[in-house]
Design a protein around this motif. Structure first.
Motif, PDB file in Angstrom:
ATOM      1  N   PHE A  21      65.025  22.769  52.239  1.00 15.26           N
ATOM      2  CA  PHE A  21      64.340  22.307  51.038  1.00 15.26           C
ATOM      3  C   PHE A  21      64.465  20.797  50.911  1.00 15.26           C
ATOM      4  N   GLY A  22      63.371  20.144  50.523  1.00 14.89           N
ATOM      5  CA  GLY A  22      63.375  18.705  50.300  1.00 14.89           C
ATOM      6  C   GLY A  22      63.946  18.368  48.932  1.00 14.89           C
ATOM      7  N   PRO A  23      64.093  17.066  48.627  1.00 13.23           N
ATOM      8  CA  PRO A  23      64.650  16.645  47.348  1.00 13.23           C
ATOM      9  C   PRO A  23      63.827  17.096  46.142  1.00 13.23           C
ATOM     10  N   ASP A  24      62.538  17.348  46.353  1.00 14.08           N
ATOM     11  CA  ASP A  24      61.666  17.792  45.265  1.00 14.08           C
ATOM     12  C   ASP A  24      61.650  19.313  45.121  1.00 14.08           C
ATOM     13  N   GLY A  25      62.427  20.036  45.947  1.00  7.24           N
ATOM     14  CA  GLY A  25      62.487  21.492  45.874  1.00  7.24           C
ATOM     15  C   GLY A  25      61.470  22.202  46.748  1.00  7.24           C
ATOM     16  N   ARG A  26      60.583  21.442  47.372  1.00  8.55           N
ATOM     17  CA  ARG A  26      59.589  22.066  48.255  1.00  8.55           C
ATOM     18  C   ARG A  26      60.224  22.393  49.602  1.00  8.55           C
ATOM     19  N   ARG A  27      59.671  23.397  50.249  1.00  7.56           N
ATOM     20  CA  ARG A  27      60.163  23.793  51.568  1.00  7.56           C
ATOM     21  C   ARG A  27      59.680  22.822  52.633  1.00  7.56           C
ATOM     22  N   VAL A  28      60.628  22.239  53.348  1.00  8.65           N
ATOM     23  CA  VAL A  28      60.299  21.379  54.480  1.00  8.65           C
ATOM     24  C   VAL A  28      60.185  22.254  55.727  1.00  8.65           C
ATOM     25  N   LEU A  29      61.082  23.216  55.837  1.00  4.23           N
ATOM     26  CA  LEU A  29      61.062  24.218  56.910  1.00  4.23           C
ATOM     27  C   LEU A  29      61.094  25.567  56.222  1.00  4.23           C
ATOM     28  N   ALA A  30      60.023  26.344  56.372  1.00  6.89           N
ATOM     29  CA  ALA A  30      59.912  27.617  55.661  1.00  6.89           C
ATOM     30  C   ALA A  30      60.471  28.763  56.483  1.00  6.89           C
ATOM     31  N   GLU A  31      61.558  29.321  56.051  1.00  7.44           N
ATOM     32  CA  GLU A  31      62.184  30.527  56.597  1.00  7.44           C
ATOM     33  C   GLU A  31      62.002  30.710  58.101  1.00  7.44           C
ATOM     34  N   ARG A  32      62.675  29.901  58.856  1.00  4.75           N
ATOM     35  CA  ARG A  32      62.671  29.982  60.326  1.00  4.75           C
ATOM     36  C   ARG A  32      63.680  31.041  60.751  1.00  4.75           C
ATOM     37  N   PRO A  33      63.256  32.058  61.511  1.00  7.50           N
ATOM     38  CA  PRO A  33      64.206  33.070  61.973  1.00  7.50           C
ATOM     39  C   PRO A  33      65.295  32.434  62.847  1.00  7.50           C
ATOM     40  N   GLY A  34      66.527  32.872  62.674  1.00 10.87           N
ATOM     41  CA  GLY A  34      67.623  32.396  63.497  1.00 10.87           C
ATOM     42  C   GLY A  34      68.715  31.721  62.696  1.00 10.87           C
TER      43      GLY A  34
END
Length: 108
Positions: A21-34
């Motif tokens: 999550f970025g500083p604004d709460g948005r997903r920078v990387l969305a649920e990457r398996p692993g």
């Protein structure tokens, strides 16, 4: 886990995954398996499978924390996941009879 101005969240059930999550709460990387691990202040490694003691081929990707850009680094072959150590350019992995070194370049 804090990651500079970002937050790296891990999920273990039902399957492991990581979200950045970025500083604004948005997903920078969305649920990457692993399983995601920190390389330095701006980069992550994401191992496709949990880091277990069994010897196996394991896929790994690099992720730039600023952009969320994923770069597939390829397979680490015949290695034990629990034995990994890394820095900003090399992963050392234990194998059946020796250690194996793999070079990579961090994502941007």
């Amino acid at each position: 886990m804090p990651f500079g101005e970002r937050v790296l969240a891990h999920r273990t059930y039902p399957e492991p995954a990581a979200t950045l999550f970025g500083p604004d709460g948005r997903r920078v990387l969305a649920e990457r398996p692993g399983v995601a691990v920190r390389v330095d202040a701006g980069n992550l490694l994401v191992f496709a499978d949990p880091l277990t003691s069994g010897e196996d081929d394991r896929s790994v990707a690099g992720v730039g924390a600023e952009s969320g850009k994923v770069v597939e680094l390829g397979q680490l072959t015949d290695v034990r996941g629990e034995s990994y150590s890394w820095n900003t350019s090399v992963i050392a992995c234990g194998a059946a009879k020796e250690f194996v070194l793999h070079r990579f370049a961090p994502a941007e």
